[in-house]
Motif scaffolding. Structure first.
Motif, PDB file in Angstrom:
ATOM      1  N   ASP A  21       5.355  -0.351  10.701  1.00 29.30           N
ATOM      2  CA  ASP A  21       4.063   0.343  10.647  1.00 29.30           C
ATOM      3  C   ASP A  21       4.314   1.840  10.668  1.00 29.30           C
ATOM      4  O   ASP A  21       4.717   2.392  11.691  1.00 29.30           O
ATOM      5  CB  ASP A  21       3.214  -0.078  11.854  1.00 29.30           C
ATOM      6  CG  ASP A  21       1.858   0.601  11.913  1.00 29.30           C
ATOM      7  OD1 ASP A  21       1.555   1.430  11.028  1.00 29.30           O
ATOM      8  OD2 ASP A  21       1.099   0.313  12.846  1.00 29.30           O
ATOM      9  N   VAL A  22       4.065   2.525   9.546  1.00 33.71           N
ATOM     10  CA  VAL A  22       4.335   3.963   9.498  1.00 33.71           C
ATOM     11  C   VAL A  22       3.467   4.759  10.461  1.00 33.71           C
ATOM     12  O   VAL A  22       3.796   5.888  10.809  1.00 33.71           O
ATOM     13  CB  VAL A  22       4.191   4.538   8.067  1.00 33.71           C
ATOM     14  CG1 VAL A  22       5.185   3.891   7.125  1.00 33.71           C
ATOM     15  CG2 VAL A  22       2.779   4.422   7.547  1.00 33.71           C
ATOM     16  N   SER A  23       2.373   4.163  10.926  1.00 35.81           N
ATOM     17  CA  SER A  23       1.539   4.853  11.906  1.00 35.81           C
ATOM     18  C   SER A  23       1.961   4.544  13.338  1.00 35.81           C
ATOM     19  O   SER A  23       1.399   5.100  14.287  1.00 35.81           O
ATOM     20  CB  SER A  23       0.063   4.475  11.722  1.00 35.81           C
ATOM     21  OG  SER A  23      -0.224   3.216  12.311  1.00 35.81           O
ATOM     22  N   GLY A  24       2.918   3.656  13.512  1.00 33.09           N
ATOM     23  CA  GLY A  24       3.375   3.299  14.853  1.00 33.09           C
ATOM     24  C   GLY A  24       2.304   2.672  15.720  1.00 33.09           C
ATOM     25  O   GLY A  24       2.342   2.775  16.945  1.00 33.09           O
ATOM     26  N   GLY A  25       1.330   2.019  15.080  1.00 33.97           N
ATOM     27  CA  GLY A  25       0.267   1.371  15.836  1.00 33.97           C
ATOM     28  C   GLY A  25      -0.976   2.224  16.016  1.00 33.97           C
ATOM     29  O   GLY A  25      -1.918   1.807  16.695  1.00 33.97           O
ATOM     30  N   ARG A  26      -1.027   3.387  15.383  1.00 37.44           N
ATOM     31  CA  ARG A  26      -2.169   4.282  15.570  1.00 37.44           C
ATOM     32  C   ARG A  26      -3.297   4.039  14.580  1.00 37.44           C
ATOM     33  O   ARG A  26      -4.463   4.306  14.891  1.00 37.44           O
ATOM     34  CB  ARG A  26      -1.704   5.737  15.444  1.00 37.44           C
ATOM     35  CG  ARG A  26      -0.763   6.174  16.545  1.00 37.44           C
ATOM     36  CD  ARG A  26      -0.443   7.645  16.426  1.00 37.44           C
ATOM     37  NE  ARG A  26       0.479   8.087  17.468  1.00 37.44           N
ATOM     38  CZ  ARG A  26       0.618   9.339  17.856  1.00 37.44           C
ATOM     39  NH1 ARG A  26      -0.103  10.283  17.286  1.00 37.44           N
ATOM     40  NH2 ARG A  26       1.474   9.657  18.803  1.00 37.44           N
ATOM     41  N   ALA A  27      -2.983   3.588  13.380  1.00 38.62           N
ATOM     42  CA  ALA A  27      -4.002   3.478  12.337  1.00 38.62           C
ATOM     43  C   ALA A  27      -4.973   2.332  12.577  1.00 38.62           C
ATOM     44  O   ALA A  27      -6.128   2.395  12.145  1.00 38.62           O
ATOM     45  CB  ALA A  27      -3.338   3.319  10.970  1.00 38.62           C
TER      46      ALA A  27
ATOM     47  N   GLU B 187       0.857  -1.191   0.000  1.00 35.85           N
ATOM     48  CA  GLU B 187       0.000   0.000   0.000  1.00 35.85           C
ATOM     49  C   GLU B 187       0.888   1.234   0.000  1.00 35.85           C
ATOM     50  O   GLU B 187       1.750   1.390   0.873  1.00 35.85           O
ATOM     51  CB  GLU B 187      -0.901   0.000   1.235  1.00 35.85           C
ATOM     52  CG  GLU B 187      -1.795   1.218   1.328  1.00 35.85           C
ATOM     53  CD  GLU B 187      -2.743   1.174   2.521  1.00 35.85           C
ATOM     54  OE1 GLU B 187      -3.945   1.439   2.333  1.00 35.85           O
ATOM     55  OE2 GLU B 187      -2.280   0.876   3.637  1.00 35.85           O
ATOM     56  N   SER B 188       0.699   2.117  -0.953  1.00 36.04           N
ATOM     57  CA  SER B 188       1.491   3.335  -1.022  1.00 36.04           C
ATOM     58  C   SER B 188       1.161   4.267   0.141  1.00 36.04           C
ATOM     59  O   SER B 188      -0.001   4.412   0.531  1.00 36.04           O
ATOM     60  CB  SER B 188       1.228   4.070  -2.339  1.00 36.04           C
ATOM     61  OG  SER B 188       1.910   5.309  -2.353  1.00 36.04           O
ATOM     62  N   THR B 189       2.212   4.904   0.686  1.00 34.33           N
ATOM     63  CA  THR B 189       2.006   5.912   1.734  1.00 34.33           C
ATOM     64  C   THR B 189       2.526   7.276   1.277  1.00 34.33           C
ATOM     65  O   THR B 189       2.794   8.145   2.098  1.00 34.33           O
ATOM     66  CB  THR B 189       2.711   5.495   3.041  1.00 34.33           C
ATOM     67  OG1 THR B 189       4.090   5.202   2.764  1.00 34.33           O
ATOM     68  CG2 THR B 189       2.045   4.277   3.649  1.00 34.33           C
ATOM     69  N   ARG B 190       2.654   7.467  -0.035  1.00 34.68           N
ATOM     70  CA  ARG B 190       3.076   8.772  -0.556  1.00 34.68           C
ATOM     71  C   ARG B 190       2.027   9.819  -0.204  1.00 34.68           C
ATOM     72  O   ARG B 190       0.845   9.488   0.008  1.00 34.68           O
ATOM     73  CB  ARG B 190       3.267   8.700  -2.070  1.00 34.68           C
ATOM     74  CG  ARG B 190       1.980   8.392  -2.815  1.00 34.68           C
ATOM     75  CD  ARG B 190       2.134   8.417  -4.336  1.00 34.68           C
ATOM     76  NE  ARG B 190       0.940   7.934  -4.991  1.00 34.68           N
ATOM     77  CZ  ARG B 190      -0.194   8.631  -5.126  1.00 34.68           C
ATOM     78  NH1 ARG B 190      -0.251   9.858  -4.663  1.00 34.68           N
ATOM     79  NH2 ARG B 190      -1.233   8.102  -5.727  1.00 34.68           N
ATOM     80  N   PRO B 191       2.421  11.100  -0.144  1.00 30.30           N
ATOM     81  CA  PRO B 191       1.434  12.144   0.126  1.00 30.30           C
ATOM     82  C   PRO B 191       0.267  12.087  -0.850  1.00 30.30           C
ATOM     83  O   PRO B 191       0.452  11.997  -2.071  1.00 30.30           O
ATOM     84  CB  PRO B 191       2.237  13.443  -0.052  1.00 30.30           C
ATOM     85  CG  PRO B 191       3.641  13.052   0.260  1.00 30.30           C
ATOM     86  CD  PRO B 191       3.782  11.645  -0.262  1.00 30.30           C
ATOM     87  N   GLY B 192      -0.954  12.091  -0.312  1.00 26.01           N
ATOM     88  CA  GLY B 192      -2.149  12.070  -1.136  1.00 26.01           C
ATOM     89  C   GLY B 192      -2.625  10.694  -1.541  1.00 26.01           C
ATOM     90  O   GLY B 192      -3.657  10.569  -2.216  1.00 26.01           O
ATOM     91  N   ALA B 193      -1.909   9.645  -1.137  1.00 27.53           N
ATOM     92  CA  ALA B 193      -2.283   8.287  -1.548  1.00 27.53           C
ATOM     93  C   ALA B 193      -3.637   7.880  -0.959  1.00 27.53           C
ATOM     94  O   ALA B 193      -3.967   8.197   0.181  1.00 27.53           O
ATOM     95  CB  ALA B 193      -1.212   7.296  -1.109  1.00 27.53           C
ATOM     96  N   VAL B 194      -4.414   7.139  -1.750  1.00 22.74           N
ATOM     97  CA  VAL B 194      -5.702   6.596  -1.317  1.00 22.74           C
ATOM     98  C   VAL B 194      -5.488   5.162  -0.871  1.00 22.74           C
ATOM     99  O   VAL B 194      -4.789   4.384  -1.526  1.00 22.74           O
ATOM    100  CB  VAL B 194      -6.726   6.656  -2.470  1.00 22.74           C
ATOM    101  CG1 VAL B 194      -8.049   6.027  -2.052  1.00 22.74           C
ATOM    102  CG2 VAL B 194      -6.938   8.107  -2.910  1.00 22.74           C
ATOM    103  N   ARG B 195      -6.089   4.784   0.237  1.00 18.61           N
ATOM    104  CA  ARG B 195      -5.880   3.455   0.801  1.00 18.61           C
ATOM    105  C   ARG B 195      -6.526   2.365  -0.057  1.00 18.61           C
ATOM    106  O   ARG B 195      -7.582   2.570  -0.653  1.00 18.61           O
ATOM    107  CB  ARG B 195      -6.424   3.375   2.225  1.00 18.61           C
ATOM    108  CG  ARG B 195      -5.786   4.379   3.183  1.00 18.61           C
ATOM    109  CD  ARG B 195      -5.832   3.889   4.607  1.00 18.61           C
ATOM    110  NE  ARG B 195      -4.973   2.714   4.787  1.00 18.61           N
ATOM    111  CZ  ARG B 195      -4.924   2.007   5.915  1.00 18.61           C
ATOM    112  NH1 ARG B 195      -5.707   2.335   6.929  1.00 18.61           N
ATOM    113  NH2 ARG B 195      -4.114   0.965   6.006  1.00 18.61           N
TER     114      ARG B 195
ATOM    115  N   THR C 292       3.218  -2.212   6.668  1.00 17.48           N
ATOM    116  CA  THR C 292       1.752  -2.180   6.675  1.00 17.48           C
ATOM    117  C   THR C 292       1.239  -1.434   7.896  1.00 17.48           C
ATOM    118  O   THR C 292       1.888  -1.416   8.947  1.00 17.48           O
ATOM    119  CB  THR C 292       1.170  -3.607   6.660  1.00 17.48           C
ATOM    120  OG1 THR C 292      -0.261  -3.527   6.586  1.00 17.48           O
ATOM    121  CG2 THR C 292       1.559  -4.399   7.903  1.00 17.48           C
ATOM    122  N   MET C 293       0.052  -0.848   7.751  1.00 17.95           N
ATOM    123  CA  MET C 293      -0.644  -0.236   8.880  1.00 17.95           C
ATOM    124  C   MET C 293      -1.790  -1.106   9.378  1.00 17.95           C
ATOM    125  O   MET C 293      -2.515  -0.702  10.281  1.00 17.95           O
ATOM    126  CB  MET C 293      -1.198   1.138   8.475  1.00 17.95           C
ATOM    127  CG  MET C 293      -0.127   2.189   8.220  1.00 17.95           C
ATOM    128  SD  MET C 293      -0.835   3.837   7.907  1.00 17.95           S
ATOM    129  CE  MET C 293      -1.403   3.618   6.212  1.00 17.95           C
TER     130      MET C 293
END
Length: 286
Positions: A117-123, A62-70, A98-99
């Motif tokens: 996890d780029v959200s560190g467990g928040r997403a 899953e892309s995490t670039r700015p503006g990416a749609v999940r 992955t998030m």
């Protein structure tokens, strides 16, 4: 920052800054979207990265670039699992980017040894229990929101102090949720809710992360702040993403010199050389 002596469960101590090679199994990642969408090509690319000097292969669906749609969880699983399974079966140390808790748990079941996890467990509220249950190293990155809105959240007074404070709070929350502190890797989150000057400030003060006592992952590869730095002097046009690898290798050497545990990169050979040069120099200094 003492990053080279990092007792991470199930991960080799390389005696130097490690190299995490990126395999984006996506059609829309900012610099290599679509190149490795086919599982067979993704596996071959991962093996090539290892042959070039990568210590870990980070597989993301899953892309995490700015503006990416999940994408949906089902699609992310479809993209990621065959690649993780085949790389792990060939002895590769695999990280899953992955998030989603379900993707992380399935990937660990397929042989992944790190959850990034780029959200560190928040997403996903189920991610921390999965990290605790699996016991694998877990990357806690600085994150303020999803990719679609993160550029609007890049407001700081003291970016270094605030980012470290926010990561420390999230690290405490992760540990309170059952994750062993020895599992935790921290990541400043370059490019995520950061302006270009914020990214440079964070890179200049990697030593400040020593107060957290955890290994630091630096992910600067091909990011926008490098494109801005290298912009065409006449037109102001940003350097294209795939033409930022020399600058990425330079950042990798500088991060290694400040004690980074690992650097996450798209193009491995130059960075693999850079971290080995830094390690040799560090050794010569005694």
């Amino acid at each position: 920052m003492n990053a080279y002596k990092s007792p991470l469960p199930g991960v080799e101590d390389w005696g130097r800054c490690g190299v995490m090679g990126i395999v984006n199994v996506t059609p829309d990642s900012f610099s290599d979207g679509g190149l490795w969408l086919d599982p067979g090509l993704a596996v071959a690319h991962g093996l090539e990265l290892v042959a070039q000097g990568a210590d870990v292969v980070d597989v993301g669906g899953e892309s995490t670039r700015p503006g990416a749609v999940r994408v949906t969880a089902e699609e992310e699983l479809r993209r990621v699992l065959p690649v993780v399974r085949q790389l792990a079966a060939q002895g590769v140390t695999v990280s899953v980017d992955t998030m989603r808790a379900a993707v992380a748990e399935a990937a660990v079941g397929a042989g992944a040894r790190i959850i990034n996890d780029v959200s560190g467990g928040r997403a996903d509220p189920l991610m921390v229990p999965v990290a605790a249950r699996t016991g694998v190293p877990f990357v806690v990155m600085h994150w303020r929101g999803q990719s679609a809105s993160m550029d609007d959240l890049a407001t700081y007074g003291d970016v270094v102090g605030e980012v470290i404070d926010e990561v420390e709070r999230q690290m405490d929350a992760v540990v309170s949720g059952g994750v062993d502190p020895a599992q935790v890797i921290v990541d400043p989150g370059l490019g995520f809710a950061k302006g270009r000057e914020d990214d440079w400030a964070l890179l200049a003060r990697l030593d400040a992360w020593s107060r957290l006592g955890r290994p630091v992952l630096v992910a600067a590869s091909r990011k926008r702040f490098l494109g801005t730095l290298l912009a065409d002097r006449t037109t102001g046009e940003l350097r294209p993403a795939r033409a930022r690898d020399a600058a990425t290798a330079a950042v990798s050497a500088l991060a290694a010199a400040q004690g980074a545990w690992a650097v996450r990169v798209h193009e491995v050979p130059a960075t693999a050389d850079a971290v080995r040069v830094e390690a040799a120099l560090r050794g010569a200094r005694g």
